[in-house]
Motif scaffolding. Structure first.
Motif, PDB file in Angstrom:
ATOM      1  N   ASP A   1      28.084  25.795  92.004  1.00  0.00           N
ATOM      2  CA  ASP A   1      28.442  24.380  92.034  1.00  0.00           C
ATOM      3  C   ASP A   1      27.406  23.498  91.337  1.00  0.00           C
ATOM      4  O   ASP A   1      27.518  22.277  91.341  1.00  0.00           O
ATOM      5  CB  ASP A   1      28.639  23.921  93.478  1.00  0.00           C
ATOM      6  N   GLU A   2      26.406  24.091  90.703  1.00  0.00           N
ATOM      7  CA  GLU A   2      25.316  23.326  90.087  1.00  0.00           C
ATOM      8  C   GLU A   2      25.329  23.362  88.564  1.00  0.00           C
ATOM      9  O   GLU A   2      24.447  22.811  87.921  1.00  0.00           O
ATOM     10  CB  GLU A   2      23.971  23.880  90.576  1.00  0.00           C
TER      11      GLU A   2
ATOM     12  N   CYS B   1      22.720  25.031  83.565  1.00  0.00           N
ATOM     13  CA  CYS B   1      22.513  24.362  84.846  1.00  0.00           C
ATOM     14  C   CYS B   1      23.098  22.945  84.793  1.00  0.00           C
ATOM     15  O   CYS B   1      23.527  22.472  83.735  1.00  0.00           O
ATOM     16  CB  CYS B   1      21.018  24.315  85.174  1.00  0.00           C
ATOM     17  N   GLY B   2      23.077  22.261  85.930  1.00  0.00           N
ATOM     18  CA  GLY B   2      23.602  20.904  86.012  1.00  0.00           C
ATOM     19  C   GLY B   2      22.911  19.920  85.076  1.00  0.00           C
ATOM     20  O   GLY B   2      23.527  18.961  84.619  1.00  0.00           O
ATOM     21  N   ASP B   3      21.651  20.170  84.763  1.00  0.00           N
ATOM     22  CA  ASP B   3      20.922  19.278  83.857  1.00  0.00           C
ATOM     23  C   ASP B   3      21.334  19.449  82.396  1.00  0.00           C
ATOM     24  O   ASP B   3      21.120  18.548  81.588  1.00  0.00           O
ATOM     25  CB  ASP B   3      19.413  19.522  83.960  1.00  0.00           C
TER      26      ASP B   3
ATOM     27  N   PHE C   1      20.855  29.169  89.073  1.00  0.00           N
ATOM     28  CA  PHE C   1      21.496  28.105  89.843  1.00  0.00           C
ATOM     29  C   PHE C   1      22.754  28.617  90.513  1.00  0.00           C
ATOM     30  O   PHE C   1      23.278  29.686  90.170  1.00  0.00           O
ATOM     31  CB  PHE C   1      21.828  26.910  88.941  1.00  0.00           C
TER      32      PHE C   1
END
Length: 80
Positions: free
Chosen positions: A16-17, A53-55, A13
Motif C-alpha cells: 500500500d506504499e 516506493c510512495g515517494d 516497502f
C-alpha cells in the motif's frame, strides 16, 4: 517476481506504499516475453517492470512512455 524494493532509493516497502510500473518494451523485454511464451514453466521478473516506493511512484508513472532504462536514468538524475 522480485519483492517490492524501490528502483530509485532501494527501500523495501509494503503493497500500500508504492507500486509496480511497466515501461515500453526494449529488446531485452521482447526477448523475455518470447521466452515466456515459448518455454513452459519459464518464470522471472519482467524486465520492463520496476517497483517504486510512495515517494517515487508518481514520477515513475509519468515516464511509462519511455523504456525502463531511460526512465530510471531520468529518475536517478532527478534524485541526485
Amino acid at each position: 517476481m522480485r519483492p517490492p524494493i524501490c528502483a530509485v532509493c532501494h527501500v523495501r516497502f509494503g503493497a500500500d506504499e508504492g507500486g509496480l510500473c511497466s515501461f515500453v518494451l526494449d529488446d531485452a523485454a521482447r526477448a523475455f516475453a518470447k521466452r515466456r511464451r515459448e518455454e513452459p514453466g519459464f518464470v522471472g521478473h519482467p524486465p520492463q517492470q520496476e517497483w517504486f516506493c510512495g515517494d517515487h511512484i508518481e514520477a515513475a508513472r509519468a515516464l511509462t512512455h519511455l523504456t525502463r532504462s531511460a526512465a530510471l536514468e531520468l529518475l536517478q538524475s532527478a534524485k541526485a
